[in-house]
Design an enzyme around this catalytic site. Structure first.
Site, PDB file in Angstrom:
ATOM      1  N   GLU A   1      -7.539   4.565   6.078  1.00 39.85           N
ATOM      2  CA  GLU A   1      -7.697   6.007   5.256  1.00 39.85           C
ATOM      3  C   GLU A   1      -8.866   6.789   5.805  1.00 39.85           C
ATOM      4  O   GLU A   1      -9.892   6.237   5.485  1.00 39.85           O
ATOM      5  CB  GLU A   1      -7.573   5.716   3.874  1.00 39.85           C
TER       6      GLU A   1
ATOM      7  N   GLU B   1     -15.557   7.379   4.795  1.00 37.11           N
ATOM      8  CA  GLU B   1     -15.819   8.635   4.014  1.00 37.11           C
ATOM      9  C   GLU B   1     -17.308   8.906   4.181  1.00 37.11           C
ATOM     10  O   GLU B   1     -18.201   8.235   3.661  1.00 37.11           O
ATOM     11  CB  GLU B   1     -15.329   8.407   2.391  1.00 37.11           C
TER      12      GLU B   1
ATOM     13  N   ASP C   1     -10.307  18.349   4.239  1.00 39.89           N
ATOM     14  CA  ASP C   1     -11.046  19.346   4.053  1.00 39.89           C
ATOM     15  C   ASP C   1     -10.299  20.714   4.785  1.00 39.89           C
ATOM     16  O   ASP C   1     -10.109  20.623   5.950  1.00 39.89           O
ATOM     17  CB  ASP C   1     -12.569  19.532   4.575  1.00 39.89           C
TER      18      ASP C   1
ATOM     19  N   LYS D   1     -11.206  29.135   7.111  1.00 36.39           N
ATOM     20  CA  LYS D   1     -11.643  30.637   7.966  1.00 36.39           C
ATOM     21  C   LYS D   1     -11.170  30.136   9.457  1.00 36.39           C
ATOM     22  O   LYS D   1     -11.319  28.886   9.668  1.00 36.39           O
ATOM     23  CB  LYS D   1     -13.017  30.678   7.875  1.00 36.39           C
TER      24      LYS D   1
ATOM     25  N   ASP E   1      -2.339  20.677   0.440  1.00 36.48           N
ATOM     26  CA  ASP E   1      -1.818  21.775  -0.328  1.00 36.48           C
ATOM     27  C   ASP E   1      -2.136  23.137   0.402  1.00 36.48           C
ATOM     28  O   ASP E   1      -1.735  24.149  -0.255  1.00 36.48           O
ATOM     29  CB  ASP E   1      -2.527  21.746  -1.735  1.00 36.48           C
TER      30      ASP E   1
ATOM     31  N   THR F   1      -3.690  12.056  -6.192  1.00 38.25           N
ATOM     32  CA  THR F   1      -5.173  12.033  -6.285  1.00 38.25           C
ATOM     33  C   THR F   1      -5.831  13.158  -7.252  1.00 38.25           C
ATOM     34  O   THR F   1      -5.065  14.145  -7.656  1.00 38.25           O
ATOM     35  CB  THR F   1      -5.698  12.054  -4.648  1.00 38.25           C
TER      36      THR F   1
ATOM     37  N   TYR G   1      -7.793  15.390  -6.047  1.00 38.23           N
ATOM     38  CA  TYR G   1      -7.451  16.736  -5.397  1.00 38.23           C
ATOM     39  C   TYR G   1      -6.061  17.258  -5.521  1.00 38.23           C
ATOM     40  O   TYR G   1      -6.042  18.555  -5.522  1.00 38.23           O
ATOM     41  CB  TYR G   1      -7.881  16.555  -3.916  1.00 38.23           C
TER      42      TYR G   1
END
Length: 237
Positions: free
Chosen positions: A73, A98, A147, A151, A183, A216, A218
């Site tokens: 993951e 992470e 993330d 931009k 998303d 999750t 998020y």
């Protein structure tokens, strides 16, 4: 771009930039305890140059003590999905990467609470792990709510770029599944463009999650703010 990424192990990977946070709010005392007491036993050895000056490939079987299938993951956030998968599939081993230390501390707390033992935690950049994993050593990989780097000038920082996808393809077994959840419509657009170029075939894509999916923190935030989650499944060619 070739459909068959480089498979040879590179003992001298190029220097690279890291973008993103490594630290957030001050950790609670319990979280500091998780890091000092639990992380050392769960970290796979041989990833950093200090531990492995020759950058020799590490053996995933040595991480979990046997030749079980190994999942990966990338960016596990708060760790709820990773712990859910470890508990749901005790016959596999799952490595989570992470660099955000607050997320690492949250994961360690969840591991304690769930009592799962088939997990390993790399508190750093996933590319450092992929540098030393043998070819075709990962049976399934997850990229959940990465993330978004919204931009346009920052899109090259996203995980779904050749810099990340070529090493990922190298370490994944033929036929291995790669799941992506986001998303952000433009992130999914880039995912659908870039992942097949790295040696993967699109299997499914749409608003319906996988049967064993755990929503999750998020994703819950995205739903509260009116954004629609999207899920894509790829298979290593």
């Amino acid at each position: 771009m070739s459909d068959t990424p480089k498979s040879a192990f590179d003992p001298n990977p190029p220097r690279r930039n890291f973008y993103g946070r490594r630290h957030g709010k001050t950790l609670r005392q319990s979280q500091k305890g998780y890091l000092s007491e639990d992380l050392g036993e769960l970290r796979p050895r041989g990833i950093t140059p200090r531990e492995n000056p020759a950058r020799a490939p590490i053996d995933p079987a040595a991480i979990f003590g046997d030749a079980r299938p190994v999942w990966l993951e990338v960016g596990f956030g708060g760790g709820e999905h990773m712990v859910h998968m470890a508990a749901s599939y005790p016959e596999i081993g799952i490595i989570g990467c992470e660099p955000f230390i607050n997320g690492v501390a949250m994961l360690l707390g969840k591991i304690r609470a769930a009592g799962v033992g088939n997990v390993s935690v790399h508190p750093g950049d996933a590319r450092d792990l992929m540098d030393v994993l043998p070819p075709a050593s990962i049976a399934k990989a997850f990229l959940n709510y990465p993330d978004p780097w919204p931009k346009a000038r920052h899109h090259r920082r996203r995980f779904v770029t050749p810099e990340h996808l070529i090493p990922l393809a190298r370490v994944m077994q033929p036929g291995a599944e790669f799941r992506v959840a986001t998303d952000i419509p433009d992130y999914m657009r880039q995912t659908l463009e870039e992942v097949p170029l790295a040696g993967f075939d699109l299997v499914a894509e749409g608003p319906e999650p996988w049967q064993d999916w755990l929503s999750t923190r998020y994703e819950q935030k995205a739903l509260r703010e009116g954004r629609v989650p999207h899920y894509a499944t790829f298979r290593r060619r």
